[in-house]
Design an enzyme around this catalytic site. Structure first.
Site, PDB file in Angstrom:
ATOM      1  N   HIS A  51       0.865  -1.192   0.000  1.00 35.98           N
ATOM      2  CA  HIS A  51       0.000   0.000   0.000  1.00 35.98           C
ATOM      3  C   HIS A  51       0.894   1.232   0.000  1.00 35.98           C
ATOM      4  O   HIS A  51       1.305   1.731   1.049  1.00 35.98           O
ATOM      5  CB  HIS A  51      -0.926  -0.026   1.225  1.00 35.98           C
ATOM      6  N   HIS A  96       1.361   4.850  -2.472  1.00 33.48           N
ATOM      7  CA  HIS A  96       1.021   5.690  -3.633  1.00 33.48           C
ATOM      8  C   HIS A  96       2.320   6.317  -4.103  1.00 33.48           C
ATOM      9  O   HIS A  96       2.961   7.044  -3.326  1.00 33.48           O
ATOM     10  CB  HIS A  96       0.028   6.774  -3.223  1.00 33.48           C
ATOM     11  N   HIS A 146      -9.420   0.860  -1.726  1.00 33.55           N
ATOM     12  CA  HIS A 146      -9.431   1.516  -0.418  1.00 33.55           C
ATOM     13  C   HIS A 146     -10.877   1.466   0.098  1.00 33.55           C
ATOM     14  O   HIS A 146     -11.814   1.813  -0.646  1.00 33.55           O
ATOM     15  CB  HIS A 146      -9.043   2.984  -0.534  1.00 33.55           C
ATOM     16  N   GLU A 163     -11.403   3.297   5.538  1.00 32.88           N
ATOM     17  CA  GLU A 163     -10.369   4.177   6.120  1.00 32.88           C
ATOM     18  C   GLU A 163     -11.133   5.257   6.896  1.00 32.88           C
ATOM     19  O   GLU A 163     -11.127   5.262   8.121  1.00 32.88           O
ATOM     20  CB  GLU A 163      -9.498   4.788   5.013  1.00 32.88           C
ATOM     21  N   ASP A 212       1.692   3.882   2.741  1.00 33.16           N
ATOM     22  CA  ASP A 212       0.709   4.799   2.153  1.00 33.16           C
ATOM     23  C   ASP A 212       1.388   5.958   1.405  1.00 33.16           C
ATOM     24  O   ASP A 212       1.634   5.847   0.206  1.00 33.16           O
ATOM     25  CB  ASP A 212      -0.258   5.309   3.232  1.00 33.16           C
ATOM     26  N   ASP A 213       1.671   7.057   2.096  1.00 32.95           N
ATOM     27  CA  ASP A 213       2.280   8.244   1.465  1.00 32.95           C
ATOM     28  C   ASP A 213       3.449   8.696   2.343  1.00 32.95           C
ATOM     29  O   ASP A 213       3.361   9.718   3.044  1.00 32.95           O
ATOM     30  CB  ASP A 213       1.235   9.363   1.361  1.00 32.95           C
TER      31      ASP A 213
HETATM   32  N1  ADE Z   1      -4.448   8.748  -2.023  1.00 33.45           N
HETATM   33  C1  ADE Z   1      -3.242   8.829  -1.473  1.00 33.45           C
HETATM   34  N2  ADE Z   1      -3.283   8.416  -0.195  1.00 33.45           N
HETATM   35  C2  ADE Z   1      -4.558   8.061   0.070  1.00 33.45           C
HETATM   36  C3  ADE Z   1      -5.226   7.549   1.203  1.00 33.45           C
HETATM   37  N3  ADE Z   1      -4.626   7.324   2.374  1.00 33.45           N
HETATM   38  N4  ADE Z   1      -6.551   7.308   1.107  1.00 33.45           N
HETATM   39  C4  ADE Z   1      -7.191   7.552  -0.033  1.00 33.45           C
HETATM   40  N5  ADE Z   1      -6.597   8.029  -1.128  1.00 33.45           N
HETATM   41  C5  ADE Z   1      -5.288   8.284  -1.080  1.00 33.45           C
HETATM   42 ZN    ZN Z   2      -3.735   4.789   0.367  1.00 34.86          ZN
END
Ligand code: ADE
Ligand code: ZN
Length: 333
Positions: free
Chosen positions: A14, A16, A194, A197, A275-276
């Protein structure tokens, strides 16, 4: 334990790619592309990374993507991630990209896919990291927009392996995307989404039943629905949990209040991911370390989380068996 985590072979499921854009690289690319940034320095960018929820993050995340214009920019972005992944002993990565965040700005889909694909091929050659790209649809846009994007991506069908669903979850149920996901499955692509969340457990049901997702990204809100937890456990549907992200985006107010322990106690196939990472303060090892410290996870539990990541990956069984043996050896060392 930091050392032990660093030595664990891990699969990142996971991530991006646009969320790996570190402020220094953002400045470098902005400068060569002559894109104006509303910041004076990378330090100032980092200071702006205070989020109140998913949307407040996404607004800044999409702003960051504006520096990416050419193949080379996508290549450099992915290459910077791969170097980091190699340092952290990531052996396999299944990576989201958001074509609509770029095509909406006039960037050809070919430039995005060429740049990313070349970097991941080089990553496999140079670092031995295997990878798969996941074309992810932006759920705040329409089902028709997703379908058009998918059709535009079809000439590059051999360069991505799966489809996903991301962006603003509230008020954008998975069912909006039933047709495009059915089309993707016909093409033999794997399907993830996703859900759960910020959105309700019902969105996880929809991701499973309408989209036929074989893995749920985040999914932490499943815990509110015991029947859903039973289903996820019975079918061993993996959850790609992102602890530092969940705290930064206030899904939980502190890491100690994350529901990871409950998810594990429920017998779910939990994986740990980043994630990011450029926005949330850590890559995969920092996520492992954060949950180890918050929940006093043992070596065995850390090994199980790493094992789950390979179980949940779209890898051949022979490859999984090889890694499981390596993990068994590490656990008994
Ligand atoms: N795009 C990038 N990070 C995300 C996240 N945590 N949830 C949904 N979309 C995303
Ligand atoms: Zn994500």
């Amino acid at each position: 334990m930091k050392d032990f985590i660093a030595r664990l072979p891990k699969a990142e499921l996971h991530l991006h790619i646009e969320g790996t854009l570190e402020p220094e690289l953002m400045f470098e690319i902005a400068s060569r592309n002559r894109v104006h940034l509303p910041y004076q320095s990378p330090e100032q960018v980092r200071k702006a990374y205070e989020f109140s929820d998913l949307q407040s993050f996404l607004d800044i995340y999409y702003q960051g993507t504006r520096v990416l214009l050419q193949d080379r920019d996508f290549y450099d972005l992915a290459w910077a991630y791969l170097k980091k992944a190699h340092e952290q002993n990531v052996r396999h990565a299944e990576v989201f990209f958001d074509p609509q965040a770029h095509t909406e700005r006039g960037i050809p889909i070919r430039a995005i896919i060429d740049g990313l694909d070349q970097a991941f091929q080089d990553g496999e050659r140079q670092f031995g990291i295997s990878s798969k790209l996941i074309l992810s649809f932006l759920r705040h846009l329409s089902g028709d927009h997703a379908m058009k994007t998918f059709q535009d991506a079809l000439p590059f069908r051999d360069r991505f392996a799966g489809v996903g669903l991301d962006s603003s979850e509230r008020d954008h149920p998975p069912e909006k995307f039933t047709s495009v996901f059915a089309r993707a499955r016909e093409e033999g692509l794997f399907v993830v989404a996703h859900a759960g969340e910020e959105g309700p457990p019902d969105y996880v049901w929809q991701a499973l039943d309408a989209l036929r997702a074989s893995r749920i990204d985040h999914g932490v809100r499943c815990i509110e629905d015991p029947a859903l937890v039973d289903r996820l456990r019975a079918e061993r549907v993996p959850l790609t949990v992102c602890p530092l992200s969940n705290v930064k985006l206030r899904v939980f107010d502190a890491i100690e209040n994350h529901n990871l322990r409950q998810l594990l106690s429920a017998g779910l196939c939990v994986t740990i991911n980043s994630d990011d990472p450029a926005y949330f303060g850590g890559y995969i090892n920092e996520n492992f370390l954060a949950v180890h410290e918050a929940f006093d996870l043992t070596k065995d539990e850390l090994c199980m989380l790493a094992r789950n990541s390979f179980e949940a990956a779209f890898l051949p069984d022979s490859e999984k068996t090889r890694i499981f043996a390596e993990l068994d050896e590490l656990a008994s060392s």
